[in-house]
Scaffold this motif. Structure first.
Motif, PDB file in Angstrom:
ATOM      1  N   HIS A 200       6.805  -9.427   2.292  1.00 36.70           N
ATOM      2  CA  HIS A 200       6.169 -10.134   3.428  1.00 36.70           C
ATOM      3  C   HIS A 200       5.042 -10.857   2.893  1.00 36.70           C
TER       4      HIS A 200
ATOM      5  N   SER B  18       0.870  -1.144   0.022  1.00 44.60           N
ATOM      6  CA  SER B  18      -0.058  -0.031  -0.119  1.00 44.60           C
ATOM      7  C   SER B  18       0.968   1.266   0.023  1.00 44.60           C
TER       8      SER B  18
ATOM      9  N   ASP C 126       1.600  -3.862 -10.049  1.00 47.49           N
ATOM     10  CA  ASP C 126       1.324  -4.090  -8.749  1.00 47.49           C
ATOM     11  C   ASP C 126       1.682  -5.747  -8.698  1.00 47.49           C
TER      12      ASP C 126
ATOM     13  N   ASP D 286       6.083  -7.218  -2.535  1.00 47.99           N
ATOM     14  CA  ASP D 286       6.028  -7.235  -0.905  1.00 47.99           C
ATOM     15  C   ASP D 286       6.893  -8.592  -0.382  1.00 47.99           C
TER      16      ASP D 286
HETATM   17  C1  LIG Z   1      -2.083  -7.975  -5.115  1.00 51.68           C
HETATM   18  C2  LIG Z   1      -1.986  -6.866  -3.931  1.00 51.68           C
HETATM   19  N1  LIG Z   1      -1.574  -5.731  -4.161  1.00 51.68           N
HETATM   20  C3  LIG Z   1      -1.616  -4.917  -2.987  1.00 51.68           C
HETATM   21  C4  LIG Z   1      -1.432  -5.388  -1.788  1.00 51.68           C
HETATM   22  C5  LIG Z   1      -1.443  -4.552  -0.587  1.00 51.68           C
HETATM   23  O1  LIG Z   1      -0.450  -4.713   0.156  1.00 51.68           O
HETATM   24  P1  LIG Z   1       0.103  -4.429   1.463  1.00 51.68           P
HETATM   25  O2  LIG Z   1      -1.093  -5.191   2.568  1.00 51.68           O
HETATM   26  O3  LIG Z   1       1.108  -5.123   1.871  1.00 51.68           O
HETATM   27  O4  LIG Z   1      -0.119  -3.250   1.747  1.00 51.68           O
HETATM   28  C6  LIG Z   1      -2.055  -6.866  -1.561  1.00 51.68           C
HETATM   29  C7  LIG Z   1      -2.216  -7.377  -0.119  1.00 51.68           C
HETATM   30  O5  LIG Z   1      -2.736  -8.374   0.089  1.00 51.68           O
HETATM   31  C8  LIG Z   1      -2.180  -7.557  -2.728  1.00 51.68           C
HETATM   32  O6  LIG Z   1      -2.567  -8.990  -2.550  1.00 51.68           O
END
Ligand SMILES: Cc1ncc(COP(=O)(O)O)c(C=O)c1O
Length: 467
Positions: free
Chosen positions: A293, A138, A262, A291
């Protein structure tokens, strides 16, 4: 320090016991009233307590109530188990407790390495300074879209940081309906206006319809608006779909738009056997959110924004007051100049440890294993007359629904995840896909087996009978 040494050894034992026994406990269970009262109702102690007491409290009231994502039968949202190496070094990061805003200490230097490794893993270009770690995707998305916004404004002859957006033609961004909510939140936060985020239709595989994208951009230009960014997905949260990134890059290039991807969850899927063609064009993006994480299992929170032109992010964020001027900084300056955070945690240590522990082959093995599970579940679903597959499998997510009877399927499938979760044997979550209430299972755990997939389907059948 003796107290810390003793309690630290005990904490390590508690941690290992917890992780070792995770598969033998319920995946999830509601917090009972007594512990809920403890968790929510405590008063701040008047005098400080002993470290050992705190550990005992955590063991009694905290560790028994996990979200569930450490368990091999947790298939909800996109939440991975913690990698042991990441767990191991978290206390070291806390013991050092730096702010990784910048400067000459271990944190910033290690972050440069980790970001380079992440870019290299997924084949994204990596100029010096081409990215930074964030709290999650995010925040990475906010950084990438703010960079895109400022670049578009500067290209059109004004400075959005100085003047704001008022009185200018609306900036328009393009996302499919499968695009993650963080893209919308970022656009709203950046003052673009929700109404200026266009929903591009998807094809039968939930991938962006690039012909429709082109037509929408042309229409917005005709209307005097300012298209500035297209955001593709490399692994949607609903079905794991990967947009046709190469074609999107062509469109973005022909209209001079910023191309954001993304890949928070799915970018690492490029490593799976045979997956690379789905990801062609990823390397052409201007920015990529990825990510650590998620699929990698770096303990929460660690996201990453990768940037083709780091200077563009610096132009969007750098603001160095006199008390932060670092005469010894190198040409790249401080990380704090590339995003909104000033004090930044030492995210690189747990990410370095996780990546080093797995190695490139370990990361690939994890990705191959979990994508294989998703494909196996899809095959099981297709063979079962009481289940229906709702999307092709591209990454490690299987989207499907239970069809044990002809009617009331939406209500049934909406109720199933909660009913299964309450039984404690499996945890997964639902969504809406293609106009249906859908079930989805996301595989990220190295210890999940094919036997667990059979348990998942059986649990759904049993829970559905009670609904
Ligand atoms: C495809 C995708 N984009 C963005 C996000 C947002 O990531 P974050 O929760 O690390 O902010 C997620 C979270 O699950 C996701 O699955």
């Amino acid at each position: 320090m003796d107290e810390l040494r003793l309690a630290g050894a005990k904490a390590a034992a508690i941690m290992a016991d917890h992780l070792e026994g995770v598969g033998d406990r319920p995946v999830w269970r509601p917090v009972p009233d007594g512990d809920l009262a403890w968790l929510t109702g405590q008063e701040l102690p008047e005098t400080g307590r002993a470290l050992d007491d705190l550990l005992e409290d955590a063991r009694a009231h905290v560790l028994p109530y996990p979200m569930g994502n450490g368990h091999p039968r947790f298939f909800g949202w996109v939440n991975s188990p913690p990698n042991p190496a990441g767990v191991l070094v978290e206390p070291l990061a806390a013991a050092l407790n730096p702010s990784v805003a910048g400067g000459d200490h271990a944190g910033p230097h290690l972050e440069r390495t980790v970001v380079r490794w992440l870019a290299g893993l997924v084949g994204f270009p990596h100029p010096p300074g081409g990215g930074l770690l964030t709290s999650g995707a995010s925040m990475a998305t906010v950084i990438c879209l703010a960079t895109a916004r400022q670049r578009a404004a500067l290209a059109a002859g004004w400075d959005a940081r100085e003047e704001g957006l008022a009185g200018r033609p609306p900036m328009v961004m393009y996302v499919t309906e499968e695009g993650h909510s963080c893209l919308h939140k970022a656009a709203q936060l950046l003052g673009l206006g929700a109404r200026n985020v266009r929903t591009v239709p998807v094809d039968a595989a939930y991938r962006m319809d690039v012909g429709a994208l082109r037509a929408m951009i042309a229409e917005d230009l005709d209307a005097g608006l300012r298209p500035f960014c297209v955001a593709g997905s490399a692994g949607t949260v609903n079905s794991g779909a990967v947009d046709p990134l190469d074609e999107i890059a062509d469109v973005a290039g022909s209209y001079g738009l910023w191309f954001h991807v993304d890949g928070a969850y799915g970018a690492l899927g490029v490593l799976a056997d045979g997956a690379a063609p789905h990801y062609a064009g990823l390397e052409r993006a201007d920015s990529l959110a990825l990510d650590p994480h998620k699929w990698l299992g770096v303990p929460v929170g660690c996201g990453c924004a990768l940037l083709r032109e780091p200077a563009a992010a610096r132009a969007a964020f750098s603001l160095v007051p006199s008390y932060l001027i670092d005469d010894n900084a190198d040409d790249l300056g401080w990380f704090a100049e590339y995003g909104p955070e000033q004090t930044r945690p030492f995210r690189a240590l747990k990410t370095w440890a996780t990546l080093s522990y797995l190695g490139r082959t370990g990361v690939k093995r994890l990705v191959d294993h979990t994508t294989g599970l998703a494909r196996t579940l899809a095959a099981m679903v297709e063979q079962a007359p009481d289940f229906e597959l709702l999307a092709p499998v591209t990454t490690s997510i299987t989207a499907f629904r239970h069809i044990p009877r002809p009617d009331g399927l939406d209500a049934l499938n909406r109720a199933i995840p909660g009913a299964v979760q309450a039984r404690g044997n499996v945890f997964f979550t639902g969504t809406r896909l293609g106009g249906h209430e859908a079930l989805r299972a996301c595989f990220l755990h190295p210890d999940t087996t094919e036997r667990d997939l059979a348990i998942l389907l059986d649990e759904i059948r049993v829970a559905a009978k009670s609904l």
